[in-house]
Enzyme design. Structure first.
Site, PDB file in Angstrom:
ATOM      1  N   ASP A   1       0.812  -1.213   0.000  1.00  0.00           N
ATOM      2  CA  ASP A   1       0.000   0.000   0.000  1.00  0.00           C
ATOM      3  C   ASP A   1       0.849   1.269   0.000  1.00  0.00           C
ATOM      4  O   ASP A   1       0.495   2.259  -0.637  1.00  0.00           O
ATOM      5  CB  ASP A   1      -0.912   0.032   1.241  1.00  0.00           C
ATOM      6  CG  ASP A   1      -1.895  -1.121   1.234  1.00  0.00           C
ATOM      7  OD1 ASP A   1      -2.087  -1.729   0.167  1.00  0.00           O
ATOM      8  OD2 ASP A   1      -2.467  -1.407   2.300  1.00  0.00           O
TER       9      ASP A   1
HETATM   10  N1  LIG Z   1       1.742   1.476  10.470  1.00  0.00           N
HETATM   11  C1  LIG Z   1       0.575   1.513  11.089  1.00  0.00           C
HETATM   12  O1  LIG Z   1       0.442   2.090  12.125  1.00  0.00           O
HETATM   13  C2  LIG Z   1      -0.597   0.809  10.508  1.00  0.00           C
HETATM   14  C3  LIG Z   1      -1.604   0.336  11.355  1.00  0.00           C
HETATM   15  C4  LIG Z   1      -2.672  -0.321  10.788  1.00  0.00           C
HETATM   16  C5  LIG Z   1      -2.746  -0.467   9.400  1.00  0.00           C
HETATM   17  N2  LIG Z   1      -1.769   0.016   8.602  1.00  0.00           N
HETATM   18  C6  LIG Z   1      -1.843  -0.162   7.164  1.00  0.00           C
HETATM   19  O2  LIG Z   1      -0.932  -1.184   6.758  1.00  0.00           O
HETATM   20  C7  LIG Z   1      -0.466  -0.901   5.456  1.00  0.00           C
HETATM   21  C8  LIG Z   1       1.036  -0.869   5.502  1.00  0.00           C
HETATM   22  O3  LIG Z   1       1.562  -0.912   4.215  1.00  0.00           O
HETATM   23  P1  LIG Z   1       2.725  -1.920   3.844  1.00  0.00           P
HETATM   24  O4  LIG Z   1       3.120  -1.588   2.438  1.00  0.00           O
HETATM   25  O5  LIG Z   1       3.770  -1.923   4.871  1.00  0.00           O
HETATM   26  O6  LIG Z   1       2.057  -3.342   3.918  1.00  0.00           O
HETATM   27  P2  LIG Z   1       0.882  -3.955   3.060  1.00  0.00           P
HETATM   28  O7  LIG Z   1       0.326  -2.972   2.137  1.00  0.00           O
HETATM   29  O8  LIG Z   1       0.004  -4.643   4.020  1.00  0.00           O
HETATM   30  O9  LIG Z   1       1.620  -5.014   2.142  1.00  0.00           O
HETATM   31  C9  LIG Z   1       2.415  -5.988   2.693  1.00  0.00           C
HETATM   32  C10 LIG Z   1       2.793  -6.912   1.597  1.00  0.00           C
HETATM   33  O10 LIG Z   1       3.797  -7.782   2.061  1.00  0.00           O
HETATM   34  C11 LIG Z   1       3.670  -9.021   1.422  1.00  0.00           C
HETATM   35  N3  LIG Z   1       4.131 -10.063   2.331  1.00  0.00           N
HETATM   36  C12 LIG Z   1       3.526 -10.579   3.419  1.00  0.00           C
HETATM   37  N4  LIG Z   1       4.266 -11.524   3.967  1.00  0.00           N
HETATM   38  C13 LIG Z   1       5.387 -11.633   3.217  1.00  0.00           C
HETATM   39  C14 LIG Z   1       6.529 -12.469   3.274  1.00  0.00           C
HETATM   40  N5  LIG Z   1       6.688 -13.387   4.236  1.00  0.00           N
HETATM   41  N6  LIG Z   1       7.489 -12.315   2.322  1.00  0.00           N
HETATM   42  C15 LIG Z   1       7.319 -11.389   1.340  1.00  0.00           C
HETATM   43  N7  LIG Z   1       6.271 -10.600   1.249  1.00  0.00           N
HETATM   44  C16 LIG Z   1       5.293 -10.708   2.174  1.00  0.00           C
HETATM   45  C17 LIG Z   1       2.217  -9.183   1.076  1.00  0.00           C
HETATM   46  O11 LIG Z   1       2.128  -9.664  -0.251  1.00  0.00           O
HETATM   47  P3  LIG Z   1       2.067 -11.243  -0.509  1.00  0.00           P
HETATM   48  O12 LIG Z   1       0.936 -11.761   0.299  1.00  0.00           O
HETATM   49  O13 LIG Z   1       1.888 -11.337  -1.982  1.00  0.00           O
HETATM   50  O14 LIG Z   1       3.385 -11.775  -0.075  1.00  0.00           O
HETATM   51  C18 LIG Z   1       1.647  -7.772   1.153  1.00  0.00           C
HETATM   52  O15 LIG Z   1       1.152  -7.325  -0.066  1.00  0.00           O
HETATM   53  C19 LIG Z   1      -1.065   0.414   5.028  1.00  0.00           C
HETATM   54  O16 LIG Z   1      -2.203   0.186   4.288  1.00  0.00           O
HETATM   55  C20 LIG Z   1      -1.422   1.041   6.357  1.00  0.00           C
HETATM   56  O17 LIG Z   1      -2.481   1.950   6.256  1.00  0.00           O
HETATM   57  C21 LIG Z   1      -0.661   0.604   9.132  1.00  0.00           C
END
Ligand SMILES: NC(=O)c1ccc[n+]([C@@H]2O[C@H](COP(=O)([O-])OP(=O)(O)OC[C@H]3O[C@@H](n4cnc5c(N)ncnc54)[C@H](OP(=O)(O)O)[C@@H]3O)[C@@H](O)[C@H]2O)c1
Ligand SMILES: NC(=O)c1ccc[n+]([C@@H]2O[C@H](COP(=O)([O-])OP(=O)(O)OC[C@H]3O[C@@H](n4cnc5c(N)ncnc54)[C@H](OP(=O)(O)O)[C@@H]3O)[C@@H](O)[C@H]2O)c1
Ligand SMILES: NC(=O)c1ccc[n+]([C@@H]2O[C@H](COP(=O)([O-])OP(=O)(O)OC[C@H]3O[C@@H](n4cnc5c(N)ncnc54)[C@H](O)[C@@H]3O)[C@@H](O)[C@H]2O)c1
Ligand SMILES: NC(=O)c1ccc[n+]([C@@H]2O[C@H](COP(=O)([O-])OP(=O)(O)OC[C@H]3O[C@@H](n4cnc5c(N)ncnc54)[C@H](O)[C@@H]3O)[C@@H](O)[C@H]2O)c1
Lengths: 366, 97, 467, 366, 467, 97
Positions: C394
């Protein structure tokens, strides 16, 4: 716009709603900022720091009289509501769901009240989300507080005088606060276990090195990032699953909240009796009645040999950073809702819609 | 058979040794080099052009001349194109601290 | 005397080929190796022209004409071709070599029938000529088909019983060849052309059913075929340099083919006959949204990283899930040691809690200086050679800027698409927290490196160390 | 032998000289152990735990009357000395160098006094070295205490509400406590700098990830593991070298002690004035006068915007582990000095020679 | 017919040598490779005996007698030799091969003088014979000297101007040889013996001044000499298998020598002539206390670790100073993946503060279960294959138990000396905190792996991965 | 010289290829195998024994017989001892999970 920063009047509240840094950024967008005398002291911001940033230091009454927008962290007290002029915009956390009378009083005063704790938990609102920014600090502080109250140390230590086993930390609720608590406890070298009703938190807890305690049976679904209230059946099963860990824990941190409701009871007196002599429970839900039956709000008590820490305003104890983050959230929020010329009142927009509780005396949400 | 082997024993040794060398050279090549290496090898087998030159050089009939000429062109394409393409592929390895 | 000098020249050429090939197999020396081989080739060619006994000076015109035409065409097409079309080009050049071998056989056959009576043709010679013809033809036609497939001019076409037809055809060709050599029938010349025709047919049928994604393996195989065909020329003319060049490429090419299969985790048989219906493999990388995704392997990623000047790592929740922080730090240290500047771009909401990435990277001892906030790193992407997105989704989704209907619209993101290359490491094409597709993955500058982040990073480290 | 464990009477002292675990091991070697009623409560050891281990719970007077050896952590008060019988053996920390009158009084009572803080700092005595075991815990606790008092958090955090820079921690004195403080502060994610008079501590600090602040000019030599008093010249140079770090520090921990003397002043009022508004100083030398001029013993005060934490008995706040380690040290020491049948009084042996302060009324060391 | 079959047999033998040598260069296949080579040798030997033209059946007795005597002696001595004396044994066997080549030259010289008139000797033959004689002799005598040095029978002796004498002597030998071949003087036979004698002398002088620690390199060099001498036999008899065996060993041996030098971080010249006064290197590993220290390299350590069942790591202050905790954890994980059980033995006072090792290892994410207290690990050492002492010293010093005068007497220590192998990683022979010597380092089961702990551990990890 | 090369061109190719093979084989050997590899190579050059057998087999004079006999013994020692010692060294590689 004329913004006024009122000093917090709630007891034990050291924070302030704008920091000098943020004041500077608002002034540069064209706002006029007045800060109540001494409002920032508790957060280590001197009056000079504010004047240096371009704000004027004034008395509270001056703010009540002149400010178009009043910024705060906590909701106004009854006496404060009295001093509010009609059509003033009041921005603070309001917890409107649990405080319907407060909202009615504000509406009666024809005040427009905007609640920061009602910001929807969507990705693009994260930079305004005060609940997250403050819960994050609270999670950290809960561990520090626990460590400070414990008679043991966190890490494993093999020394000439014998081996100190690592403390066992158990965390209830893997939300923002819970995750930060896991991270902090883990950093200090303890063995961390955690549990939550939402099954997706398992992966999250493990991503920080904690062991997840799985509760058998149906999981609780979440809506909009918040947990729904768990069933009695679930709570019973949870108890069973966590008891083993609970009775061995040196530090327990509970963060389980269901917004707008009394906090769920996760630890009963019966359970406390079976806990280790000398264990500590930091109950972050103390303000909403506590996740432990025995917690007393804003007190540290020892019951059945277990120390119960019920300190409520944890972010307030980290006033300096907490204020800075709150202020940044506030500024982003203000920038979203308004320009220097005034509010946009885009009532169809998701964030505006969710946070404007009363407008010119009309209650929009309750 | 035995006879054949004996009269060609040198060549057999040569061929076996060459195969060994070819295999050894490739065995531990990193996967990033697969394509350039293939391309380089491709250029090297362009050595077949020597046959084309011989034919061309000795050509007397029209048939031989034309075929020889085409062979020379084709062989040259293989050789020159092969080496140039390989060089281009390997350009990215140029920078080296 | 000339012959003696030529022998020496051929020796030099042969050794150059060996040394060149050896140098080609190491990144550091590969480019020089290509030059060394080219040098050997030049020496051998001009040696032959000027010193070979029997070359008529009157034919010099033809020879140089052919050389010049070939050189110009070869150089131009090799220089013009786009980086992404290299494999097609190699295939085409390989076909030229095969054709050359094929034609030599044809000419030598006429010489043979000219010098000997049909039925009295020396068996050894005939064997060599026929082998050169068959292999050269297959290589020639097969390469053209492979080229056509890669460049999209030829699609995957398969008969139901393709494999059986193919095997039958091959047996038929060999049968006729054996018969012709052994018996030496009066129709030898006819048989010769029949064999030729069938070989051409086989070349087409052999390559046609193989999926586009497997073409590099096939090209490598055809490459080694051409090597063998060239070696036949070596036997024919008792010419050592042709022998060395041909056999080297024949054996090296065969092994390379196997190695490539292994790198793709498949067997050669699987590539050659397993792919009925063709392209099954190529299609899986086209998403539901219709966009096309480019995959990359750890080896090529390693080379990209090692030869970059500036790399930015974008960690996300996937890094945490995979617990890949330690090996990520190892990669960073390794690259720094190689002289590559490495920074981490920390998005404020990466992960699942505020500061999630900070906690992880601090745990693995990444220096605080290397962690750069979003606002500070965003202007830097334009000068970044490679962005390595490790389990983030994201936070690098351009929909936040471009798609007002997206749930993340308005959220500031890391502008990784400004970088020269973007490598995304994740396990699948699944969405992240926000549950939405990410257009970044379909952009031409983006390559996907699928797999668990920890495993893939470990492989990357190993590949870079091996370079 | 008949061993008696007296309850600590010093204020703010939660520790106890023997833990149930250790009582068990002493009883298994043949000793008879009596523990004063409630002695272990502060350390989370109940009376039952002691009786379960084989000790008898008795009153203080019974111990004074019957015990051959009395075990304690702190030295006896005047009133307690009164109650001691002649030829009793008293074992505790005595700090004999700074307390000559105490020693005289004990000698006058014909008591044999053995001091645990006088155990020589040699490798084989490390398992008896209470100074090390307690300083280690104190170093950990100083950081936790500091973290608890700060308005900031330790680690770097890049969040949606902005980036929180890591806290800067400065540690004076890289002894046992200083090293553990470095390790703990580092673990929590802060940026740590440290300084000491002994040059060999540079490598040690770096081995834990801290930056060492080098003081130009001659270094101070150490004898027997203790730092000698530093020269005025040195102290001036030190000030200069550390000022830059000091004025940026969010938390300062001072551990510099020179045994038997008033603690050296490392931070003057002048320096405090230039420190960050909101910074915290944890002065571990508070009991010996403090490394900072402004520290007040056993108090937390804010002066010039800097919070000064003068809490003295840090190991005492980790009573549970601190008592356990002290007890293990004590048991090893007892095993070294005596058998179940009595003391060996091998006065030529290095450890015995160094720790027996008075014997049957004769002062052996002062 | 026999000759033809023999050719084929030789071909088989040659290919076996190549394959055998190839297999020998990989740990997994090394042992089989040795057998493959031995098979090729057996075939070649018996093929020669029974099929070589000109072998008299009347001499079979002698041949088999020699074979049997040699086999018995060879097998017995090879079986009896202690693991630590292997290099000496190799040197001795190498010398035998050199002697064999030397004797062949001697006999063939008599044949030559028998068949041709002095002065008319075929130059090519004579060249080959003389080269075989010279190289064989040097290899023979040199190997004996190397063997003597390694087994302590011969000390390091150096003349002041040794190197000049050596070079002069070599030039003299070559000069006489050239003269003899070119001019073919009547005293050829005399010159032959002079050359022989001088070569023997040179063999002695060549090896004598080289330090004991460098002997393995010298043996490897002499090994490749013998290979070349054997190849001379191949030329002499136009025998392919001798040629292949000899040249393979000649080239492989030369490269191996260089590789070994590189692994020791020295140049070959440095080994051969840099060591005036000899043993400078060997002596540094003998401590002031007179004890002898055994050094080990990362490669051998890697093999020990990988093929162990149980490894205990003893971390000490040096681990902290080197900040090697992360790579230490990597090593542990790697070994665990290979099926080796790994634990950490944590001494209560290791490091410079209580819990120092705990802090470090927790930082690198070592699981708490793997950390074992002293009392619990001490009984386990007896069943431990390898103890890896990483920058610890005082905590493993047996003086604490044995020497009442030692300042650490009475301190409980880790009883690492009960383990089967002890590897100590530190930078030098310097003492630790207590400032005392450590007898552990001089015990026969202990090997020192010198260097900064982080660097050495990194090398170890790389070596284990390469295995 | 040229003549010499030409008449021995096959052998020269052979020798060069063998050297290549020898070098290639060793190039990437892990250092743990240095000693066993040296020992194995040592056994292989024991192939010189074939020369000894030939001499012995063709021996007519006492001189040749004695020298030949000694050569055979020495060569056998080299071969047999070499292979056996190598095998012993490599025993430790036996166990493989
Ligand atoms: N930081 C905060 O405080 C917080 C709190 C709540 C929500 N959020 C939300 O979380 C999101 C964070 O964004 P982000 O880019 O860090 O994460 P993300 O958008 O959730 O994407 C994480 C990606 O990592 C991949 N993944 C998972 N396990 C893996 C593994 N073992 N090896 C390789 N890839 C792996 C997944 O794809 P695959 O499944 O294809 O591997 C997934 O698409 C945002 O949408 C944010 O709003 C953040
Ligand atoms: N734990 C405590 O609380 C505490 C407190 C104070 C004192 N001590 C004392 O400290 C000692 C601790 O024992 P120990 O065995 O841990 O340490 P040690 O006896 O001090 O030995 C450490 C060894 O590590 C080696 N070393 C240093 N830097 C290195 C590097 N970068 N790479 C590789 N090796 C390195 C040194 O040898 P080279 O120089 O040859 O490399 C040194 O001999 C005991 O004597 C103990 O009494 C402990
Ligand atoms: N915009 C965003 O993307 C965004 C921003 C902030 C938070 N969030 C999400 O919202 C979630 C909740 O945030 P929060 O920390 O404010 O939650 P919270 O403070 O409301 O609750 C804390 C935790 O307690 C858990 N809990 C409730 N009842 C429980 C019970 N009976 N037993 C055990 N655990 C129980 C909840 O599931 C939650 O994880 C976060 O985990 C995060 O994923 C999303
Ligand atoms: N048996 C042993 O081996 C053993 C056991 C325990 C301690 N020790 C050694 O003794 C040393 C000191 O132990 P400690 O922690 O009890 O020391 P301490 O409490 O007496 O002093 C704390 C630190 O403050 C430093 N200091 C003193 N004056 C200072 C000044 N003006 N400015 C800055 N720093 C100043 C000292 O050098 C010391 O490092 C330890 O570092 C350790 O090496 C050895």
């Amino acid at each position: 716009m004329k913004l006024g920063v009122l000093k917090e009047t709630k007891s034990n509240e050291n924070r302030v709603s704008l920091s000098p840094n943020v004041v500077k950024s608002l002034i540069s967008r064209g706002d006029i900022v007045s800060v109540e005398d001494g409002a920032g002291l508790g957060s280590s911001y001197s009056n000079e720091a504010y004047t240096l940033a371009g704000a004027s230091i004034v008395s509270a009454s001056e703010i009540y009289n002149n400010a178009e927008v009043i910024l705060r962290i906590n909701a106004p007290s009854d006496s404060e509501i009295e001093q509010l002029k009609a059509y003033t915009i009041w921005m603070s956390m309001l917890l409107h769901k649990s405080n319907p009378e407060l909202i009615e009083k504000l509406a009666a005063k024809k005040v427009s009240a905007i609640s920061l704790d009602a910001i929807p938990r969507i990705s693009r609102a994260q930079s305004m989300d005060v609940l997250s920014s403050q819960a994050n600090l609270a999670g950290y502080k809960a561990v520090i507080l626990g460590a400070n109250e414990m008679g043991k140390i966190f890490p494993l230590m093999m020394t000439a005088a014998g081996t100190i086993t690592p403390s066992k930390v158990l965390i209830f609720g893997i939300g923002v606060a819970g995750l930060q608590a896991i991270a902090t406890a883990k950093r200090l070298g303890s063995v961390v276990e955690a549990t939550d009703v939402r099954p997706e938190t398992k992966e999250q807890a493990e991503s920080l090195g904690a062991k997840f305690i799985q509760v058998e049976g149906a999981a609780v679904q979440s809506e909009g990032g918040y947990a729904k209230e768990a069933s009695a059946d679930y709570l019973a099963k949870q108890k069973e699953a966590v008891n083993k860990s609970l009775f061995q824990a040196d530090l327990v941190i509970t963060t389980a909240l269901v917004p707008g409701r009394k906090a769920p009871v996760l630890i009963t007196e019966e359970q406390v009796k079976q806990m280790k002599f000398g264990a500590v429970i930091v109950d972050m839900a103390a303000e909403q009645g506590g996740n432990c039956e025995l917690t007393e709000s804003d007190k540290i008590v020892v019951k059945h040999g277990v120390k119960l820490v019920g300190i409520t305003n944890l972010p307030g104890t980290l006033a300096n950073v907490a204020s800075e983050l709150y202020a940044k959230n506030m500024a982003t929020f203000l920038n979203h809702l308004s320009t220097a010329d005034g509010f946009k009142w885009e009532m169809e927009e998701e964030i505006t819609k969710g946070t404007v509780i009363t407008k010119d005396g009309v209650i929009l949400i309750n | 058979m035995l006879e054949f082997i004996n009269s060609n024993i040198q060549i057999i040794y040569l061929v076996i040794l060459m195969i060994f060398v070819g295999v050894e050279l490739i065995e531990k090549v990193p996967s990033v080099l697969h394509t350039p290496l293939m391309s380089g090898a491709n250029a090297i087998h362009g050595v077949v052009i020597i046959g084309a030159i011989i034919i061309m050089g000795q050509a007397e009939s029209m048939f031989a001349t034309i075929l020889g000429f085409i062979s020379v062109i084709l062989g040259t394409l293989n050789v020159v194109g092969g080496f140039v393409v390989t060089d281009r592929m390997l350009e990215m390895f140029k920078k080296k601290k | 005397m000339n012959t003696e000098i030529l022998q020496l020249i051929y020796l030099v050429g042969s050794v150059s080929f060996m040394i060149g090939l050896k140098m080609l197999s190491k990144p550091d020396t590969a480019r020089k190796g290509n030059l060394v081989a080219a040098f050997g080739m030049t020496v051998a060619i001009f040696g032959t022209i000027f010193l070979y006994e029997g070359i008529k000076v009157s034919n010099y015109g033809w020879i140089f004409g052919g050389l010049i035409i070939g050189s110009i065409l070869g150089t131009l097409s090799a220089k013009k071709v786009k980086m992404t079309q290299m494999p097609e080009m190699v295939s085409l050049f390989n076909g030229m070599g095969g054709a050359c071998a094929m034609l030599i056989s044809a000419v030598e056959f006429t010489h043979l029938t000219h010098n000997y009576a049909i039925g009295d043709l020396p068996k050894g010679h005939l064997l060599i000529i026929l082998l050169g013809l068959i292999i050269g033809s297959i290589s020639f036609v097969g390469s053209l088909v492979a080229w056509g497939k890669l460049s999209g001019r030829v699609g995957d076409k398969t008969l139901k019983i393709q494999q059986i037809v193919n095997i039958g055809l091959l047996l038929l060709i060999l049968g006729i060849a054996c018969y012709t050599i052994m018996v030496g029938p009066p129709e030898t010349t006819t048989y010769f052309y029949v064999i030729w025709g069938l070989s051409v047919l086989y070349g087409i049928l052999f390559v046609m059913p193989i999926g586009g994604a497997d073409m590099p393996v096939v090209i490598s195989l055809l490459n080694s075929f051409t090597g063998v065909a060239a070696a036949m020329g070596g036997f024919l003319y008792d010419n050592k340099v042709m022998l060395v060049g041909g056999i080297l490429v024949g054996s090296a090419g065969t092994l390379l083919t196997l190695v490539m299969c292994k790198a793709m985790n498949r067997s050669l048989t699987n590539v050659l006959i397993g792919n009925f219906g063709g392209g099954g493999n190529g299609e899986s990388s086209t998403s539901e949204s219709g966009g096309h995704v480019r995959e990359i392997n750890p080896g090529d990623t390693a080379i990209l990283l090692k030869y970059a000047n500036k790399v930015v790592i974008v960690p996300g929740y996937g890094l945490a899930v995979a617990q890949a922080q330690h090996v990520c730090h190892e990669l960073e240290e390794l690259l720094e040691k190689e002289g590559v500047g490495v920074k981490y771009a920390i998005h404020p909401v990466a992960g699942r809690m505020p500061g999630h990435m900070n906690v992880l990277l601090a745990e693995s001892n990444v220096s605080y200086d290397k962690l750069v906030e979003m606002e500070n790193i965003n202007p830097e992407f334009a000068t970044t050679d490679v962005v390595l997105v490790v389990g983030a989704n994201d936070v690098v989704n351009p929909a936040a800027k471009t798609d007002p209907n997206s749930p993340i619209y308005g959220m500031p993101i890391l502008d990784v698409e400004n970088a020269k290359n973007i490598i995304v490491m994740k396990r699948s094409m699944k969405a992240g927290y926000a549950g939405i597709e990410n257009e970044l993955f379909y952009q031409p500058k983006t390559s996907m490196l699928f797999g668990d982040a920890k495993g893939t990073l470990t492989k990357l480290v190993a590949e870079i160390k091996a370079l």
